[in-house]
Design a protein around this motif. Structure first.
Motif, mmCIF file in Angstrom:
data_model
loop_
_atom_site.group_PDB
_atom_site.id
_atom_site.type_symbol
_atom_site.label_atom_id
_atom_site.label_comp_id
_atom_site.label_asym_id
_atom_site.label_seq_id
_atom_site.Cartn_x
_atom_site.Cartn_y
_atom_site.Cartn_z
ATOM 1 N N ALA B 242 -45.878 -17.335 17.425
ATOM 2 C CA ALA B 242 -44.960 -16.156 17.236
ATOM 3 C C ALA B 242 -45.834 -14.833 16.912
ATOM 4 N N LEU B 243 -46.641 -15.133 15.880
ATOM 5 C CA LEU B 243 -47.311 -14.011 15.246
ATOM 6 C C LEU B 243 -48.424 -13.463 16.241
ATOM 7 N N GLY B 244 -48.976 -13.983 17.131
ATOM 8 C CA GLY B 244 -49.628 -13.333 18.015
ATOM 9 C C GLY B 244 -49.162 -12.507 18.758
ATOM 10 N N VAL B 245 -47.713 -12.895 19.334
ATOM 11 C CA VAL B 245 -47.007 -11.882 20.216
ATOM 12 C C VAL B 245 -46.568 -10.792 19.431
ATOM 13 N N LEU B 246 -46.092 -11.184 18.120
ATOM 14 C CA LEU B 246 -45.776 -10.202 17.340
ATOM 15 C C LEU B 246 -46.714 -9.154 16.849
ATOM 16 N N ILE B 247 -47.981 -9.439 16.796
ATOM 17 C CA ILE B 247 -49.079 -8.405 16.285
ATOM 18 C C ILE B 247 -49.180 -7.603 17.557
ATOM 19 N N TYR B 248 -49.158 -8.016 18.899
ATOM 20 C CA TYR B 248 -49.217 -7.127 20.077
ATOM 21 C C TYR B 248 -48.092 -6.221 20.181
#
Lengths: 114, 309, 94
Positions: B242-248
């Motif tokens: 989730a963090l990865g998508v959130l960063i983007y």
């Protein structure tokens, strides 16, 4: 100096190529799994560094040559390990090497095929 | 030829091996077409991760393909018509590399000529992927995340009682362990190199994520089931994905809040080119983290199930 | 000489491919696939230099790794199938 390097590189490439093909032929012609493992494992582990050193001698020193050295070390480390693991797994799986006595095979479990 | 053999063989294990070989040849083909990043990703995903996952699923299902009970004529008809339509459409397409093709007229010259100045990085593929077509890449990342979500919903991550770190059915494995142990940090280092070098050479977030996950998969394979789970618990991976998508998405929203369009990187720093660099860096980081966690999650989901007797 | 080496590698790959199709047991296929993979690494390294591809060494490095991981995965697969199907250990020495 460059002529010596070219010569050396050509020699390495030639030897590597010959070893490669002999490994491939061994893979096809050996009668049994274990002899095949031996043939391909040994020749490949020698052919790869030879070919890569031949390549290295043809490139000038740069980041690329360091990468070639890394590939060389990686192949040198992982190929024998993979060969060992394969042979061990096969042995554990029940295959046995062909046994020959007086020219006739007495054991083996039918893993010999041309 | 390999594809035909893969279809005809009914020994599914041989099919998996052939698929690995097929992926490899495709990667070589991509290299020949000068598409190095694609070849990279194809080699990493197609020959590595997919083979491992297919083997795990083979372990759960049968080894030999079941014969179909009746001839699937309708399926054959549908495939025949679709194939014919595709071939007919391709006949009309411009030849590869044709300079008068429409795709080369409008957008591509702009990318090629102004890419270096506007985005400021030598690797145009990354520039197009992360900056010019940032929306698409965002969509891809969300798709990967959704795939991971779907696998979690369908399979779930079970703790098999027989799984203990360090136990292996084959017995003593000194050679394998001593060789793999020093190899693992090198693989992780290589993953980091690919992640950050994507601006200059081949690489980027997708490939780096897969390489990272491969290191953990190797650890799990060699040191006994459950070892990777002890190091990286699934709960962390849920949050990391989730963090990865959130960063983007976060980068995009920040640009919105700063008064520009969504994912317009020039809002990130005073100098627009600087902003592009920063934006691409953050975005690739997000992609890398998301891909890594999803691949590892899928591996956990597959390897955690044992065959129901 | 480089071309000769590349041709040699291609021939070997073809031979290994034949073994992948033939190999009576699955162990033969695994061996041949591993061999094919190693040859591909060499092919990419040598061919990339000859044809001046970009960044081919990264791909070669990655594939050497991937090949290794794939072989270990296959070995694991056998290990589990054998452990679940036969309970008696055929008595292997380490």
């Amino acid at each position: 100096m460059t002529v010596i390097l070219e010569w050396l590189s050509g020699l390495c490439l030639l030897l590597g190529g010959v070893l490669c093909i002999s490994g491939g032929v061994g893979l096809l012609r050996m009668p049994d799994f274990f002899s095949r493992v031996h043939a391909s494992g040994v020749t490949e582990t020698l052919a790869a560094p030879l070919l890569l050193s031949g390549l290295l001698l043809q490139m000038e020193l740069s980041l690329d040559s360091v990468k070639v050295i890394m590939i060389l070390i990686l192949v040198l480390a992982t190929n024998p390990t993979a060969t060992h693991a394969m042979a061990k797994a096969t042995l554990h799986g029940g295959q046995r090497p062909l046994e020959f006595a007086n020219g006739k095979d007495i054991g083996g479990d039918g893993s010999s095929k041309p | 030829m390999i594809a035909v053999a893969a279809i005809l063989l009914s020994d599914l294990f041989a099919v998996v091996m052939l698929f690995g070989v097929y992926s490899l040849l495709t990667a070589a083909l991509f290299m020949d077409l000068d598409a190095v990043d694609v070849a990279f990703t194809e080699a990493a995903v197609g020959a590595g991760v997919t083979t491992v996952l297919m083997l795990s699923s083979l372990h759960l299902t049968k080894r030999w393909e079941a014969l179909p009970r009746r001839k699937p004529l309708l399926g054959l008809l549908v495939i025949g018509i679709t194939g014919a339509a595709l071939v007919y459409a391709v006949l009309d397409a411009p030849l590869l590399g044709d300079p008068t093709a429409p795709v080369h007229q409008h957008v591509t010259p702009r990318y090629l000529e102004q890419g270096a100045e506007e985005v400021g990085m030598p690797n145009l593929v990354t520039a197009v992927l992360a900056s010019y077509r940032g929306y698409d890449t965002f969509g891809e990342t969300v798709v990967i995340f959704t795939a991971g979500l779907a696998v979690l919903l369908l399979l779930g991550i079970h703790e098999d009682a027989r799984m203990r770190p360090g136990v292996s059915a084959i017995g003593d494995q000194v050679v394998l362990r001593s060789v793999v142990k020093p190899l693992l940090p090198l693989i992780l280092l290589f993953g980091l190199y690919v992640q950050f070098h994507g601006d200059f050479g081949a690489g980027g977030g997708f490939q780096a994520g897969v390489i990272f996950a491969t290191a953990f998969v190797l650890y799990d394979l060699v040191f006994g089931d459950g070892s990777a789970r002890a190091v990286v618990p699934p709960g962390w991976l849920h949050r990391l994905a989730a963090l990865g998508v959130l960063i983007y998405g976060g980068v995009g929203v920040y640009s919105l809040l700063a008064g520009k369009a969504f994912l317009d990187y020039s809002a990130l720093a005073a100098d627009p080119v600087h902003g592009q660099h920063l934006g691409v860096l953050l975005v690739e980081l997000g992609v890398g983290i998301a891909v890594f966690s999803v691949v590892l999650l899928i591996f956990y989901a597959f390897s955690g199930r044992s065959r129901r007797r | 000489m480089l071309t000769a080496a590349i041709v040699a590698i291609l021939i070997t790959m073809f031979l290994a491919l034949i073994r992948t199709f033939l190999g009576p047991t699955e162990y033969d296929r695994m061996l041949a696939a591993n061999s094919f993979g190693t040859k591909t690494v060499l092919l990419i390294a040598l061919g990339g230099h000859a044809l001046s591809w970009n960044s081919f060494l990264d791909v070669a490095l990655l594939y050497a790794l991937v090949n290794f991981v794939g072989t270990i995965a296959v070995m694991r697969f056998f290990e589990y199938s054998n452990a679940s199907e036969e309970r008696d250990d055929p008595g292997t020495a380490a």
